[in-house]
Design an enzyme around this catalytic site. Structure first.
Site, PDB file in Angstrom:
ATOM      1  N   GLU A 166       0.848  -1.198   0.000  1.00  0.00           N
ATOM      2  CA  GLU A 166       0.000   0.000   0.000  1.00  0.00           C
ATOM      3  C   GLU A 166       0.879   1.242   0.000  1.00  0.00           C
ATOM      4  O   GLU A 166       2.103   1.144   0.141  1.00  0.00           O
ATOM      5  CB  GLU A 166      -0.936  -0.007   1.217  1.00  0.00           C
ATOM      6  CG  GLU A 166      -2.001  -1.089   1.118  1.00  0.00           C
ATOM      7  CD  GLU A 166      -3.116  -0.939   2.126  1.00  0.00           C
ATOM      8  OE1 GLU A 166      -3.049  -0.049   2.983  1.00  0.00           O
ATOM      9  OE2 GLU A 166      -4.063  -1.731   2.053  1.00  0.00           O
ATOM     10  N   HIS A 216      -8.611  10.378   2.927  1.00  0.00           N
ATOM     11  CA  HIS A 216      -8.300   9.273   2.013  1.00  0.00           C
ATOM     12  C   HIS A 216      -8.551   9.761   0.598  1.00  0.00           C
ATOM     13  O   HIS A 216      -9.577  10.390   0.326  1.00  0.00           O
ATOM     14  CB  HIS A 216      -9.163   8.047   2.317  1.00  0.00           C
ATOM     15  CG  HIS A 216      -8.614   6.795   1.697  1.00  0.00           C
ATOM     16  ND1 HIS A 216      -8.672   6.563   0.351  1.00  0.00           N
ATOM     17  CD2 HIS A 216      -7.968   5.745   2.234  1.00  0.00           C
ATOM     18  CE1 HIS A 216      -8.079   5.402   0.091  1.00  0.00           C
ATOM     19  NE2 HIS A 216      -7.651   4.882   1.222  1.00  0.00           N
ATOM     20  N   ARG A 242      -0.675   9.428   1.360  1.00  0.00           N
ATOM     21  CA  ARG A 242      -2.086   9.791   1.161  1.00  0.00           C
ATOM     22  C   ARG A 242      -2.320  11.290   1.054  1.00  0.00           C
ATOM     23  O   ARG A 242      -3.146  11.733   0.263  1.00  0.00           O
ATOM     24  CB  ARG A 242      -2.916   9.259   2.328  1.00  0.00           C
ATOM     25  CG  ARG A 242      -3.094   7.792   2.213  1.00  0.00           C
ATOM     26  CD  ARG A 242      -3.997   7.255   3.268  1.00  0.00           C
ATOM     27  NE  ARG A 242      -4.162   5.836   3.007  1.00  0.00           N
ATOM     28  CZ  ARG A 242      -4.698   4.976   3.839  1.00  0.00           C
ATOM     29  NH1 ARG A 242      -5.145   5.390   5.000  1.00  0.00           N
ATOM     30  NH2 ARG A 242      -4.814   3.718   3.520  1.00  0.00           N
ATOM     31  N   HIS A 249     -10.888  10.582   6.777  1.00  0.00           N
ATOM     32  CA  HIS A 249     -10.734   9.139   6.962  1.00  0.00           C
ATOM     33  C   HIS A 249     -10.214   8.768   8.344  1.00  0.00           C
ATOM     34  O   HIS A 249     -10.674   7.799   8.944  1.00  0.00           O
ATOM     35  CB  HIS A 249      -9.746   8.658   5.891  1.00  0.00           C
ATOM     36  CG  HIS A 249      -9.602   7.187   5.799  1.00  0.00           C
ATOM     37  ND1 HIS A 249     -10.668   6.354   5.562  1.00  0.00           N
ATOM     38  CD2 HIS A 249      -8.511   6.382   5.903  1.00  0.00           C
ATOM     39  CE1 HIS A 249     -10.244   5.098   5.517  1.00  0.00           C
ATOM     40  NE2 HIS A 249      -8.951   5.090   5.747  1.00  0.00           N
ATOM     41  N   ARG A 267      -0.622   9.118   8.998  1.00  0.00           N
ATOM     42  CA  ARG A 267      -0.558   7.679   9.301  1.00  0.00           C
ATOM     43  C   ARG A 267      -0.144   6.879   8.074  1.00  0.00           C
ATOM     44  O   ARG A 267      -0.633   7.108   6.969  1.00  0.00           O
ATOM     45  CB  ARG A 267      -1.949   7.220   9.745  1.00  0.00           C
ATOM     46  CG  ARG A 267      -2.092   5.738   9.912  1.00  0.00           C
ATOM     47  CD  ARG A 267      -3.516   5.377  10.234  1.00  0.00           C
ATOM     48  NE  ARG A 267      -4.404   5.567   9.111  1.00  0.00           N
ATOM     49  CZ  ARG A 267      -5.100   4.600   8.518  1.00  0.00           C
ATOM     50  NH1 ARG A 267      -5.004   3.363   8.948  1.00  0.00           N
ATOM     51  NH2 ARG A 267      -5.910   4.864   7.516  1.00  0.00           N
TER      52      ARG A 267
HETATM   53  C1  LIG Z   1     -13.596   2.741   5.398  1.00  0.00           C
HETATM   54  C2  LIG Z   1     -12.388   2.559   6.263  1.00  0.00           C
HETATM   55  C3  LIG Z   1     -11.385   1.682   5.884  1.00  0.00           C
HETATM   56  C4  LIG Z   1     -10.244   1.516   6.683  1.00  0.00           C
HETATM   57  N1  LIG Z   1      -9.297   0.613   6.312  1.00  0.00           N
HETATM   58  C5  LIG Z   1      -8.243   0.378   7.148  1.00  0.00           C
HETATM   59  C6  LIG Z   1      -7.309  -0.644   6.849  1.00  0.00           C
HETATM   60  O1  LIG Z   1      -7.422  -1.345   5.864  1.00  0.00           O
HETATM   61  N2  LIG Z   1      -6.276  -0.828   7.721  1.00  0.00           N
HETATM   62  C7  LIG Z   1      -6.107  -0.080   8.869  1.00  0.00           C
HETATM   63  O2  LIG Z   1      -5.162  -0.294   9.628  1.00  0.00           O
HETATM   64  N3  LIG Z   1      -7.006   0.883   9.159  1.00  0.00           N
HETATM   65  C8  LIG Z   1      -8.066   1.118   8.348  1.00  0.00           C
HETATM   66  N4  LIG Z   1      -8.971   2.094   8.673  1.00  0.00           N
HETATM   67  C9  LIG Z   1      -8.836   2.778   9.959  1.00  0.00           C
HETATM   68  C10 LIG Z   1      -9.259   1.820  11.078  1.00  0.00           C
HETATM   69  O3  LIG Z   1     -10.346   1.059  10.636  1.00  0.00           O
HETATM   70  C11 LIG Z   1      -9.636   2.551  12.359  1.00  0.00           C
HETATM   71  O4  LIG Z   1      -8.672   3.500  12.688  1.00  0.00           O
HETATM   72  C12 LIG Z   1      -9.737   1.559  13.508  1.00  0.00           C
HETATM   73  O5  LIG Z   1     -10.596   0.511  13.158  1.00  0.00           O
HETATM   74  C13 LIG Z   1     -10.244   2.247  14.757  1.00  0.00           C
HETATM   75  O6  LIG Z   1     -10.539   1.260  15.699  1.00  0.00           O
HETATM   76  P1  LIG Z   1     -11.033   1.677  17.137  1.00  0.00           P
HETATM   77  O7  LIG Z   1     -11.239   0.410  17.877  1.00  0.00           O
HETATM   78  O8  LIG Z   1     -10.136   2.678  17.722  1.00  0.00           O
HETATM   79  O9  LIG Z   1     -12.438   2.427  16.876  1.00  0.00           O
HETATM   80  P2  LIG Z   1     -13.727   1.991  16.067  1.00  0.00           P
HETATM   81  O10 LIG Z   1     -13.571   0.700  15.391  1.00  0.00           O
HETATM   82  O11 LIG Z   1     -14.116   3.145  15.232  1.00  0.00           O
HETATM   83  O12 LIG Z   1     -14.813   1.756  17.207  1.00  0.00           O
HETATM   84  C14 LIG Z   1     -15.322   2.809  17.978  1.00  0.00           C
HETATM   85  C15 LIG Z   1     -16.320   2.215  18.948  1.00  0.00           C
HETATM   86  O13 LIG Z   1     -16.657   3.186  19.925  1.00  0.00           O
HETATM   87  C16 LIG Z   1     -18.053   3.182  20.131  1.00  0.00           C
HETATM   88  N5  LIG Z   1     -18.460   4.495  20.638  1.00  0.00           N
HETATM   89  C17 LIG Z   1     -18.143   5.716  20.149  1.00  0.00           C
HETATM   90  N6  LIG Z   1     -18.699   6.677  20.927  1.00  0.00           N
HETATM   91  C18 LIG Z   1     -19.375   6.037  21.905  1.00  0.00           C
HETATM   92  C19 LIG Z   1     -20.184   6.468  22.990  1.00  0.00           C
HETATM   93  N7  LIG Z   1     -20.413   7.768  23.258  1.00  0.00           N
HETATM   94  N8  LIG Z   1     -20.773   5.539  23.780  1.00  0.00           N
HETATM   95  C20 LIG Z   1     -20.584   4.213  23.544  1.00  0.00           C
HETATM   96  N9  LIG Z   1     -19.821   3.744  22.537  1.00  0.00           N
HETATM   97  C21 LIG Z   1     -19.230   4.647  21.724  1.00  0.00           C
HETATM   98  C22 LIG Z   1     -18.637   2.859  18.774  1.00  0.00           C
HETATM   99  O14 LIG Z   1     -19.953   2.398  18.918  1.00  0.00           O
HETATM  100  C23 LIG Z   1     -17.638   1.782  18.313  1.00  0.00           C
HETATM  101  O15 LIG Z   1     -17.994   0.537  18.872  1.00  0.00           O
HETATM  102  C24 LIG Z   1     -10.111   2.273   7.872  1.00  0.00           C
HETATM  103  C25 LIG Z   1     -11.107   3.168   8.252  1.00  0.00           C
HETATM  104  C26 LIG Z   1     -12.246   3.314   7.460  1.00  0.00           C
HETATM  105  C27 LIG Z   1     -13.297   4.283   7.874  1.00  0.00           C
END
Ligand SMILES: Cc1cc2nc3c(=O)[nH]c(=O)nc-3n(C[C@H](O)[C@H](O)[C@H](O)COP(=O)(O)OP(=O)(O)OC[C@H]3O[C@@H](n4cnc5c(N)ncnc54)[C@H](O)[C@@H]3O)c2cc1C
Length: 506
Positions: A102, A216, A262, A320, A355
């Site tokens: 990538e 993105h 990016r 993104h 990132r």
């Molecule tokens: C379309 C897309 C594609 C991506 N592709 C990649 C990839 O291929 N590789 C990579 O490394 N990264 C990728 N990323 C980035 C990566 O997916 C995210 O940075 C990562 O998944 C974040 O994980 P997290 O556990 O921190 O938060 P998230 O997975 O975003 O989870 C957040 C959680 O917090 C909860 N929450 C939020 N506020 C509250 C509240 N007030 N009360 C209760 N619950 C709450 C939500 O319900 C959710 O469960 C991508 C992002 C997107 C949008």
């Protein structure tokens, strides 16, 4: 808080020594499910964590914390092993992992499960967490504020369909993800409204690097919001960006062409669009293998009447990922006792100003592990019995966010705090947000959080008078050495005095 990759990894590892409650807006919410491309780790024969670290530091535009990066990359292979053991089936090439290249990675390093890597990881983790006797998952719950007792975080206030609830805990972990929803065009899940960032700020935690937002380059242009991402892996397989005149413009912009970092690609597309030219991804040369390699993207294109083997795919940049967040040390500890942050909500220093692709899923696993270790050590310092100083929420139950306010915030941010910024635009954005803040009622919890986070982004972006990584100022287009070690740092005044925007030099 949060049931994305970072929340579930932390919960699963915490459960080895403690009861754990996972609070989440909904089980399939968050960005982890949406991740397509994969997860980066130096597991290839010709790769080494040192090389992964060098690529991460280069992408980060001089603002990464080298120790945090080293922690990330050296623990990468073990993180993959953990996910594999816990049921994620990454694609294989015979007996080796199938690795994809990538943007800004010098060699193929990204493990994937088709083009739905996040969904594959999340299904495996959710199954494991859902069956675990010491983990209780509360879905349909919105956390509204941290519960503070004498300067320590001793739990959270939340609302579910029955009313306000106080959860008390020896350690509180914010894994609430980023804040992409503050922008009009975004790839982020509707739940990702920056709640954890705003709550931490209200409680007095330090937030850093909030000016750095990654756009993105290639979201599929269309009316359906959030926009659907066309993973960088498609360019990794040979797809090329062209403008409506058929000109493959990236060759002239950067030596790495379509696989440049990016920010470089997103700005180049944005400039084409500003000049009135639509931009397309030409994936035709991938041919018939497109459907097999990228079944999810293929399906979404077909739903939109597009055939990637014969049609050009219309694309636009979209918000993104946020590189900044709640400041933590290398164990995920925030500046508030008993409060941890992990995943996209945290700013550990691994991403710097930009990132490296596929490093955020990895961050969730590596730092989730470290948070769990440190949080377990707090069990020996039990909580007192007094009620928190923080009052209960002013709403009785969760309610849908008013799209009217949300749309207005998103418009302001896209126009003034987006891909190309300026003093004038940022000042205007802050002014518009201040006006809006007076109108949005207290019950609009998500919108109020979005306003707080939007202000944090604009203020930091106005303060940084240079361009670097995900932050581009047309009035200060150069990267300046004098800013090379400076990080924005925002913390709410403790006595109601105006918020301070200070500088940290690392
Ligand atoms: C379309 C897309 C594609 C991506 N592709 C990649 C990839 O291929 N590789 C990579 O490394 N990264 C990728 N990323 C980035 C990566 O997916 C995210 O940075 C990562 O998944 C974040 O994980 P997290 O556990 O921190 O938060 P998230 O997975 O975003 O989870 C957040 C959680 O917090 C909860 N929450 C939020 N506020 C509250 C509240 N007030 N009360 C209760 N619950 C709450 C939500 O319900 C959710 O469960 C991508 C992002 C997107 C949008």
């Amino acid at each position: 808080m949060g049931s994305g990759i970072s929340g579930l990894i932390t919960a699963l590892l915490l459960s080895r020594g403690s009861e754990v409650a996972v609070l989440t807006k909904s089980l399939e919410s968050g960005n982890s499910y949406r991740a397509q491309g994969g997860i980066a780790a130096a597991v290839g024969k010709s790769d080494h964590p040192k090389q992964h670290g060098e690529d991460t530091l280069r992408a980060g535009g001089g603002l990464c914390d080298p120790d945090a990066v080293e922690t990330l990359v050296t623990n990468g292979p073990a993180a993959i092993e953990l996910l594999h053991q816990w049921g994620t089936h990454f694609d294989r090439d015979g007996s080796n992992w199938s690795l994809c290249r990538e943007g800004a990675h010098r060699l193929p390093r990204v493990l994937h499960a088709g083009d739905a890597t996040g969904a594959a990881i999340m299904s495996a983790l959710l199954k494991r967490a859902g069956e675990h006797p010491r983990i209780r998952i509360y879905s349909g719950v919105t956390v509204t504020d941290l519960a503070m007792t004498g300067g320590e975080c001793t739990g959270v206030w939340a609302v579910d369909e029955t009313g306000p609830v106080l959860f008390r805990a020896a350690a509180v972990v914010l894994a609430t993800g980023g804040c992409g929803q503050v922008y009009r065009y975004t790839t982020n899940d509707p739940a990702v409204t920056g709640d954890g960032l705003a709550m931490a700020y209200r409680a007095g935690a330090v937030l850093t690097d909030m000016e750095f937002v990654q756009f993105h380059p290639t979201a599929l242009k269309g009316d359906q919001l959030p926009l659907f991402l066309i993973s960088e892996a498609v360019r990794g397989e040979g797809a090329v960006l062209v403008n409506e005149q058929g000109h493959a413009f990236m060759k002239q912009v950067h030596p790495w062409g379509d696989l440049a970092p990016r920010d470089v690609v997103a700005q180049a597309i944005f400039r084409q669009m500003e000049a009135g030219r639509n931009v397309f991804l030409d994936a035709r040369k991938i041919g018939t293998s497109f459907e097999k390699r990228f079944p999810t993207i293929w399906g979404r294109c077909r739903e939109n009447g597009l055939n990637p083997t014969t049609d050009l795919l219309p694309v636009t940049p979209a918000a993104h990922f946020v590189m900044g967040g709640i400041r933590t040390d290398s164990w995920g500890q925030t500046t508030i006792p008993r409060l941890f942050a992990v995943g996209e909500a945290a700013c550990t220093g691994v991403h710097g100003a930009n990132r490296l692709a596929s490093n955020s899923l990895l961050e969730g696993v590596v730092y989730g592990r470290r948070v769990s270790e440190k949080a377990l050590s707090l069990l020996s310092a039990p909580l007192g019995t007094e009620m928190p100083d923080t009052p209960p929420p002013c709403i009785c139950r969760t309610r849908p966010t008013s799209s009217r306010w949300k749309t207005e915030i998103q418009r302001i941010m896209w126009e003034t705090g987006g891909i190309i910024r300026s003093e004038r635009g940022l000042t205007s954005g802050l002014h518009q947000l201040a006006q809006l803040e007076k109108k949005v009622p207290a019950e609009e919890v998500e919108c109020r959080n979005m306003i707080t986070v939007a202000q944090l982004i604009l203020r930091a972006a106005k303060w940084r008078q240079e361009s670097r990584g995900g932050h581009y100022r047309e009035d200060y287009p150069n990267t300046e050495r004098v800013w090379a070690k400076k990080h924005s740092r925002q913390q709410r005044g403790t006595m109601g005095e105006p918020d301070a925007l200070a500088t940290v030099c690392s």
